[in-house]
Design a protein around this motif. Structure first.
Motif, PDB file in Angstrom:
ATOM      1  N   ASP A  88      -3.219  -9.719   3.383  1.00 26.01           N
ATOM      2  CA  ASP A  88      -1.908 -10.674   2.887  1.00 26.01           C
ATOM      3  C   ASP A  88      -1.586 -11.334   1.741  1.00 26.01           C
ATOM      4  OD1 ASP A  88       0.158  -9.445   4.376  1.00 26.01           O
ATOM      5  OD2 ASP A  88       0.816 -11.581   5.857  1.00 26.01           O
ATOM      6  N   ILE A  89      -3.642 -12.125   1.766  1.00 27.83           N
ATOM      7  CA  ILE A  89      -4.003 -12.816   1.077  1.00 27.83           C
ATOM      8  C   ILE A  89      -4.398 -12.199  -0.478  1.00 27.83           C
ATOM      9  CG2 ILE A  89      -5.779 -14.443  -0.198  1.00 27.83           C
ATOM     10  CD1 ILE A  89      -5.564 -15.500   3.043  1.00 27.83           C
ATOM     11  N   GLU A  90      -4.856 -10.977   0.074  1.00 26.92           N
ATOM     12  CA  GLU A  90      -5.098  -9.519  -0.766  1.00 26.92           C
ATOM     13  C   GLU A  90      -4.320  -9.254  -2.121  1.00 26.92           C
ATOM     14  OE1 GLU A  90      -7.465  -5.276  -1.561  1.00 26.92           O
ATOM     15  OE2 GLU A  90      -7.125  -6.350   0.669  1.00 26.92           O
ATOM     16  N   GLN A  91      -3.588  -9.025  -1.393  1.00 26.79           N
ATOM     17  CA  GLN A  91      -1.678  -7.884  -1.960  1.00 26.79           C
ATOM     18  C   GLN A  91      -1.619  -9.577  -2.593  1.00 26.79           C
ATOM     19  OE1 GLN A  91       1.255  -7.130   0.824  1.00 26.79           O
ATOM     20  NE2 GLN A  91       2.573  -6.135  -0.917  1.00 26.79           N
ATOM     21  N   VAL A  92      -1.231 -10.304  -2.551  1.00 29.76           N
ATOM     22  CA  VAL A  92      -0.284 -11.527  -3.231  1.00 29.76           C
ATOM     23  C   VAL A  92      -1.475 -12.146  -4.707  1.00 29.76           C
ATOM     24  CG1 VAL A  92      -0.601 -14.038  -3.472  1.00 29.76           C
ATOM     25  CG2 VAL A  92       0.239 -12.737  -1.319  1.00 29.76           C
ATOM     26  N   SER A  93      -2.042 -11.515  -4.356  1.00 23.40           N
ATOM     27  CA  SER A  93      -3.567 -11.866  -4.967  1.00 23.40           C
ATOM     28  C   SER A  93      -3.513 -10.609  -5.823  1.00 23.40           C
ATOM     29  CB  SER A  93      -5.177 -12.567  -4.971  1.00 23.40           C
ATOM     30  OG  SER A  93      -5.905 -10.828  -3.656  1.00 23.40           O
ATOM     31  N   ARG A  94      -3.363  -9.612  -5.797  1.00 32.04           N
ATOM     32  CA  ARG A  94      -3.356  -7.989  -6.589  1.00 32.04           C
ATOM     33  C   ARG A  94      -2.343  -8.502  -7.379  1.00 32.04           C
ATOM     34  NH1 ARG A  94      -6.954  -4.038  -5.891  1.00 32.04           N
ATOM     35  NH2 ARG A  94      -7.810  -4.455  -4.408  1.00 32.04           N
ATOM     36  N   GLN A  95      -1.198  -8.644  -6.972  1.00 36.18           N
ATOM     37  CA  GLN A  95      -0.098  -8.542  -7.900  1.00 36.18           C
ATOM     38  C   GLN A  95       0.437  -9.892  -8.830  1.00 36.18           C
ATOM     39  OE1 GLN A  95       3.028  -7.143  -7.025  1.00 36.18           O
ATOM     40  NE2 GLN A  95       3.627  -7.906  -9.004  1.00 36.18           N
ATOM     41  N   ALA A  96      -0.235 -11.146  -8.381  1.00 37.00           N
ATOM     42  CA  ALA A  96      -0.642 -12.776  -9.286  1.00 37.00           C
ATOM     43  C   ALA A  96      -1.593 -11.848 -10.453  1.00 37.00           C
ATOM     44  CB  ALA A  96      -1.566 -13.483  -8.153  1.00 37.00           C
ATOM     45  N   LEU A  97      -2.553 -10.985 -10.384  1.00 37.37           N
ATOM     46  CA  LEU A  97      -3.157 -10.143 -11.713  1.00 37.37           C
ATOM     47  C   LEU A  97      -2.403  -9.625 -12.652  1.00 37.37           C
ATOM     48  CD1 LEU A  97      -5.538 -10.107 -12.628  1.00 37.37           C
ATOM     49  CD2 LEU A  97      -6.124  -8.051 -10.836  1.00 37.37           C
ATOM     50  N   VAL A  98      -1.359  -8.875 -12.303  1.00 39.31           N
ATOM     51  CA  VAL A  98      -0.659  -7.626 -11.839  1.00 39.31           C
ATOM     52  C   VAL A  98      -0.013  -8.931 -13.272  1.00 39.31           C
ATOM     53  CG1 VAL A  98       1.487  -6.103 -11.856  1.00 39.31           C
ATOM     54  CG2 VAL A  98      -0.739  -5.893 -10.818  1.00 39.31           C
ATOM     55  N   ASP A  99       1.237  -9.980 -12.402  1.00 40.19           N
ATOM     56  CA  ASP A  99       1.604 -10.600 -13.305  1.00 40.19           C
ATOM     57  C   ASP A  99       1.611 -11.173 -14.349  1.00 40.19           C
ATOM     58  OD1 ASP A  99       3.572  -9.567 -10.733  1.00 40.19           O
ATOM     59  OD2 ASP A  99       3.458 -11.569  -9.771  1.00 40.19           O
ATOM     60  N   VAL A 100      -0.083 -11.776 -14.079  1.00 38.52           N
ATOM     61  CA  VAL A 100      -0.319 -12.248 -15.373  1.00 38.52           C
ATOM     62  C   VAL A 100      -1.043 -11.218 -16.750  1.00 38.52           C
ATOM     63  CG1 VAL A 100      -3.030 -13.796 -15.612  1.00 38.52           C
ATOM     64  CG2 VAL A 100      -1.079 -14.055 -14.229  1.00 38.52           C
ATOM     65  N   ARG A 101      -1.343  -9.879 -15.906  1.00 37.50           N
ATOM     66  CA  ARG A 101      -1.576  -9.295 -17.028  1.00 37.50           C
ATOM     67  C   ARG A 101      -0.068  -8.998 -17.939  1.00 37.50           C
ATOM     68  NH1 ARG A 101      -5.256  -5.201 -14.008  1.00 37.50           N
ATOM     69  NH2 ARG A 101      -7.472  -5.602 -14.594  1.00 37.50           N
ATOM     70  N   GLU A 102       1.134  -8.804 -17.249  1.00 35.70           N
ATOM     71  CA  GLU A 102       2.511  -8.687 -17.979  1.00 35.70           C
ATOM     72  C   GLU A 102       3.050 -10.139 -18.865  1.00 35.70           C
ATOM     73  OE1 GLU A 102       5.006  -7.214 -14.962  1.00 35.70           O
ATOM     74  OE2 GLU A 102       4.437  -5.021 -14.519  1.00 35.70           O
TER      75      GLU A 102
END
Length: 399
Positions: free
Chosen positions: A242-256
């Motif tokens: 779950d931590i990996e999934q959240v961190s990946r989504q956070a990276l996508v959100d920051v880029r957007e």
């Protein structure tokens, strides 16, 4: 003519755009010389008078010296006025007065061929003096020239009278145009600076809201994984996933967010709130998927950011055991609104005033036409946000 259309190519140089800022000192001086040099055509008559041999040697020498002083004062006035550091007002008045006196002396001693010098006095008045002062000094210059012409050549003075008036008042228009252009440049630079500041604020708000929520969730799941690791490695592995999934989504959100394209959805934030509250051990009461028919995208995005920040604060600071989220439509005098309420039963944070998160939310909601209320209640803390749920009716248009 516009600034972009008006350009002159100097001899042996690149095009000089008169509406743009000079890129180098050389280009600046070339531009000034080109603009000022055009008006030196009126010196042809005094120069011709000096070289024709109509005067004695002493008179010719005095004439050349007086003409040199006159032209030097004139060029000095205009070059400084077109620069960044013009002369003080008293010095300007003294220099223009000396030009008028010198023109009068030269005309009375050397003849009517020197009446054209009053054109330069009129140009200097129109370009350098304030508008209200130029409106009486230009006619005054013409009047002095006419009086001098009565002693030298009345016909020549009458021929130059209209020219002296027109050229002086034309220069007042040019002067005002130059000043307006300078002010517009400064205003444009200010607008660009404000736009850059606004973009920095937007980026700061987005990063705060995105990373605050994601990092809080990562911290909680890391703590859970650490507690589960000795006895329940399988559950700990699930938390790490779950931590990996959240961190990946956070990276996508920051880029957007950096590119300015992110527009969060309220349904996704409601689901994320359920996950975050459950991971923190807080009982969550979350409504079902909301009905957002007719709700503007800006309103939905503002509420989504509000929900994300509110849940982050509950997880981080409330210390409560229960959190309730309500989403309802209301009809008000200003039209339909969508109201989001987040209430917890915790004791709250430090109580030192609103932080960066609530300040950023207030700014977001105001841009979307909404409002934010936050404060203590009997059993905890409540945050309420309202945004327009549809187009605002035009009450005044009814007949």
């Amino acid at each position: 003519m516009t600034d972009d259309q008006l350009s002159v190519k100097a001899r042996g140089g690149s095009p000089i755009a008169l509406g743009q800022t000079a890129r180098t000192t050389r280009e600046l001086w070339r531009r000034k010389a080109l603009w000022i040099g055009v008006w030196l055509v009126f010196l042809s008559s005094p120069v011709h008078d000096l070289v024709s041999g109509n005067h004695t040697t002493g008179g010719t020498v005095a004439g050349w010296l007086g003409l040199a002083v006159f032209v030097t004062v004139y060029l000095s006035l205009l070059f400084r006025d077109m620069g960044a550091a013009p002369y003080p007002d008293r010095l300007i008045a003294a220099l223009i007065g000396s030009m008028a006196v010198l023109a009068t002396v030269l005309c009375l001693t050397l003849g009517s061929a020197w009446l054209g010098l009053y054109c330069y006095v009129s140009v200097a008045c129109g370009m350098v003096l304030p508008l209200r002062v130029a409106f009486w000094t230009i006619p005054g210059t013409a009047a002095v020239m006419l009086l001098v012409g009565l002693r030298t050549d009345e016909e020549e003075a009458l021929n130059l009278l209209l020219l002296v008036l027109l050229i002086g008042f034309a220069m007042t228009g040019v002067s005002q145009l130059v000043r307006t252009t300078v002010e517009l440049r400064k205003a444009r630079a200010t607008v660009a600076q404000l736009a850059a500041n606004e973009e920095r604020l937007r980026l700061a708000r987005d990063l705060h809201d995105l990373l605050g929520h994601s990092l809080s969730l990562i911290t909680l799941k890391s703590e859970l994984a650490g507690r589960m690791l000795p006895a329940h490695p399988d559950k700990a592995a699930q938390q790490v996933a779950d931590i990996e999934q959240v961190s990946r989504q956070a990276l996508v959100d920051v880029r957007e967010a950096v590119t300015g394209y992110r527009r969060p959805r309220l349904a996704a934030e409601l689901a994320g709130s359920q996950v975050a509250l459950t991971a923190a051990g807080i009982t969550a009461v979350i409504p079902a998927e909301p009905d957002l028919d007719g709700v503007p995208e800006e309103s939905e995005a503002a509420l989504a950011w509000t929900l994300r920040e509110a849940i982050t604060n509950v997880v981080r600071h409330s210390g409560g055991a229960r959190c309730t989220v309500d989403l309802v439509r209301r009809q008000t005098l200003d039209g339909p609104v969508l109201e989001l309420s987040v209430e917890d039963d915790g004791s709250g944070g430090s109580g030192k005033g609103p932080g960066n998160g609530l300040t950023g939310l207030t700014e977001r909601l105001e841009k979307a036409g909404g409002t934010l209320e936050a404060g203590r209640v009997k059993r905890g803390f409540r945050l309420t946000a309202r945004v327009p749920a549809g187009p605002v009716p035009d009450v005044g248009s009814r007949s």
